[in-house]
Design an enzyme around this catalytic site. Structure first.
Site, PDB file in Angstrom:
ATOM      1  N   ASP A 142     -16.835 -36.371  31.764  1.00 22.21           N
ATOM      2  CA  ASP A 142     -17.357 -37.413  30.862  1.00 22.21           C
ATOM      3  C   ASP A 142     -18.551 -36.955  30.034  1.00 22.21           C
ATOM      4  O   ASP A 142     -19.188 -37.769  29.368  1.00 22.21           O
ATOM      5  CB  ASP A 142     -17.740 -38.662  31.672  1.00 22.21           C
ATOM      6  CG  ASP A 142     -18.684 -38.340  32.825  1.00 22.21           C
ATOM      7  OD1 ASP A 142     -19.474 -37.388  32.706  1.00 22.21           O
ATOM      8  OD2 ASP A 142     -18.599 -39.021  33.867  1.00 22.21           O
ATOM      9  N   ARG A 156     -22.612 -38.206  26.031  1.00 16.60           N
ATOM     10  CA  ARG A 156     -22.233 -38.922  27.261  1.00 16.60           C
ATOM     11  C   ARG A 156     -21.271 -40.015  26.832  1.00 16.60           C
ATOM     12  O   ARG A 156     -21.611 -40.886  26.048  1.00 16.60           O
ATOM     13  CB  ARG A 156     -23.472 -39.519  27.947  1.00 16.60           C
ATOM     14  CG  ARG A 156     -23.162 -40.315  29.203  1.00 16.60           C
ATOM     15  CD  ARG A 156     -22.504 -39.425  30.245  1.00 16.60           C
ATOM     16  NE  ARG A 156     -22.226 -40.134  31.482  1.00 16.60           N
ATOM     17  CZ  ARG A 156     -21.146 -40.874  31.697  1.00 16.60           C
ATOM     18  NH1 ARG A 156     -20.260 -41.035  30.736  1.00 16.60           N
ATOM     19  NH2 ARG A 156     -20.962 -41.434  32.873  1.00 16.60           N
ATOM     20  N   ASP A 161     -16.645 -43.087  33.608  1.00 20.53           N
ATOM     21  CA  ASP A 161     -17.304 -42.340  34.673  1.00 20.53           C
ATOM     22  C   ASP A 161     -16.230 -41.564  35.424  1.00 20.53           C
ATOM     23  O   ASP A 161     -15.259 -42.147  35.916  1.00 20.53           O
ATOM     24  CB  ASP A 161     -18.055 -43.283  35.620  1.00 20.53           C
ATOM     25  CG  ASP A 161     -18.769 -42.515  36.729  1.00 20.53           C
ATOM     26  OD1 ASP A 161     -19.220 -41.386  36.464  1.00 20.53           O
ATOM     27  OD2 ASP A 161     -18.856 -43.048  37.850  1.00 20.53           O
ATOM     28  N   THR A 162     -16.397 -40.244  35.478  1.00 17.79           N
ATOM     29  CA  THR A 162     -15.474 -39.407  36.245  1.00 17.79           C
ATOM     30  C   THR A 162     -16.191 -38.882  37.487  1.00 17.79           C
ATOM     31  O   THR A 162     -17.421 -38.815  37.514  1.00 17.79           O
ATOM     32  CB  THR A 162     -14.975 -38.231  35.395  1.00 17.79           C
ATOM     33  OG1 THR A 162     -16.098 -37.440  34.968  1.00 17.79           O
ATOM     34  CG2 THR A 162     -14.207 -38.722  34.178  1.00 17.79           C
ATOM     35  N   GLU A 164     -18.035 -36.654  40.268  1.00 15.33           N
ATOM     36  CA  GLU A 164     -19.038 -35.609  40.068  1.00 15.33           C
ATOM     37  C   GLU A 164     -18.511 -34.236  40.460  1.00 15.33           C
ATOM     38  O   GLU A 164     -17.761 -34.076  41.424  1.00 15.33           O
ATOM     39  CB  GLU A 164     -20.299 -35.922  40.875  1.00 15.33           C
ATOM     40  CG  GLU A 164     -21.047 -37.162  40.415  1.00 15.33           C
ATOM     41  CD  GLU A 164     -21.680 -36.984  39.055  1.00 15.33           C
ATOM     42  OE1 GLU A 164     -21.812 -35.828  38.614  1.00 15.33           O
ATOM     43  OE2 GLU A 164     -22.008 -37.995  38.411  1.00 15.33           O
ATOM     44  N   ARG A 206     -29.243 -38.088  25.620  1.00 18.44           N
ATOM     45  CA  ARG A 206     -27.849 -37.803  25.272  1.00 18.44           C
ATOM     46  C   ARG A 206     -27.303 -38.882  24.342  1.00 18.44           C
ATOM     47  O   ARG A 206     -27.638 -40.062  24.493  1.00 18.44           O
ATOM     48  CB  ARG A 206     -26.987 -37.730  26.537  1.00 18.44           C
ATOM     49  CG  ARG A 206     -27.442 -36.673  27.526  1.00 18.44           C
ATOM     50  CD  ARG A 206     -26.609 -36.702  28.796  1.00 18.44           C
ATOM     51  NE  ARG A 206     -26.715 -37.984  29.509  1.00 18.44           N
ATOM     52  CZ  ARG A 206     -26.131 -38.233  30.681  1.00 18.44           C
ATOM     53  NH1 ARG A 206     -25.404 -37.280  31.267  1.00 18.44           N
ATOM     54  NH2 ARG A 206     -26.275 -39.404  31.273  1.00 18.44           N
TER      55      ARG A 206
END
Length: 349
Positions: A142, A156, A161-162, A164, A206
């Site tokens: 992501d 970002r 959300d992927t 970690e 970001r």
């Protein structure tokens, strides 16, 4: 006198005969010229016949004069024919030049059309959404780096959300590497569209943006494959409903992050609920010699447990100065009024 009219008729015959041929080549009305030429010839023939009984010397002189005039006329006619031929040749050369010019124009036009078609095909492969940028590096599923307006920017991705893979405080989570590999295969070195959200940057500087690949967002691609979930809503949720539909494709099939019960949650900002299974270590217990047990003594009275301390904050803003990510329900600072979504976690971001 009769011979004079005959000569006039003959000359008219020659003139209109030549004029008739010229009219044919110029594609004009030639019938009138030929009719006059025919009438002139008939006049000449009639006059010559009537004058045939005249003096032979005069006839001979007239013939010589006529012959001389015919020679002159013939030379004039030859000159006219030569000039006609020159005109025809010049016309042919001009026509050939025009044809070659038209051919060159058509070829150049065809080349320009082909170039325009190629440009249209190339444009169609590039996203028409947002600012055009080139992906220079993939951090994880992501987060990417792009060259935008000659400047390196960290992107970002909004509403995604992927798992970690690069967080030093967390282990590599399930499907995290799959999401990173998919990002590298889909985005590395490609030209994408960067559509910045209503809140341009996060606290790390970001850019918060939707990433377009052609006419589809990269976020939707990831959600459909089950390699991520909707989260990190921030202030821009303009495409959240569309992302929910893409996410439901993987969720209904139970693939990716949805294949592990309780692992992923929709619109949740607390990451993935995953714990590595602890390996049971087999430890050999040493053989202990029997020890004589001392005589039992009365157990001491238990000391009273200290009353739990509570922390009080007026609101979430006040709490985040101490606990920036909020607190769970088991924390002394937890207050139900600050848990608006009733997920047993107060003041989460």
């Amino acid at each position: 006198m009769l011979m004079f009219f005959g000569i006039i008729g003959f000359l008219l015959f020659i003139v209109f005969l030549v004029k008739g041929f010229i009219s044919i080549f110029r594609k004009k009305n030639f019938k009138k010229d030929f009719m006059i030429a025919l009438a002139s010839f008939i006049l000449f023939a009639v006059m010559a016949t009537i004058d045939g009984s005249n003096d032979p010397k005069e006839v001979a002189k007239d013939k010589e004069q006529v012959a001389t005039k015919e020679v002159k006329k013939d030379s004039k006619a030859e000159k006219k024919e030569a000039s006609k031929e020159e005109e025809k040749q010049a016309t042919k050369e001009e026509d050939s030049k025009e044809v070659s010019t038209n051919d060159s124009k058509e070829s150049s036009t065809g080349e320009s059309k082909d170039a325009a078609k190629k440009a249209d095909v190339k444009a169609s492969s590039v996203s028409s959404h947002g600012e055009q940028a080139t992906v220079t590096r993939v951090v994880d599923g992501d987060t990417i780096h792009v060259s935008l307006k000659g400047k390196d920017e960290t992107i970002r991705m909004l509403l995604l959300d992927t798992p970690e893979t690069v967080d030093p405080n967390k282990p590599v989570e399930p499907f995290g590497k799959d999401a990173s590999n998919f990002a590298k295969q889909t985005l590395s070195g490609k030209t994408v569209g960067i559509q910045v959200g209503s809140e341009p940057r996060d606290k790390y500087g970001r850019l918060l943006a939707y990433v377009w690949v052609g006419n589809k967002t990269y976020q939707e691609m990831v959600l459909e494959k089950g390699l991520g979930r909707t989260a990190y809503l921030y202030n821009d949720t303009s495409m959240l409903d569309q992302f929910h539909k893409a996410q439901d494709v993987a969720k209904n099939q139970g693939i990716g992050v949805w294949s592990i019960p309780g692992y992923a949650h929709v619109d949740h900002n607390h990451g993935y609920h995953y714990q590595e299974e602890k390996k049971e270590e087999t430890v050999q217990t040493p053989v202990q010699k029997p020890v004589q047990k001392p005589a039992p003594q009365p157990a001491p009275e238990p000391e009273p447990e200290p009353a739990p301390t509570t922390e009080f904050f007026q609101n979430c803003t006040d709490m985040r100065t101490v606990y920036p990510n909020g607190v769970p329900s088991s924390h002394p600072a937890y207050q139900a009024k600050m848990d608006r979504d009733k997920d047993n976690f107060a003041c989460e971001r």
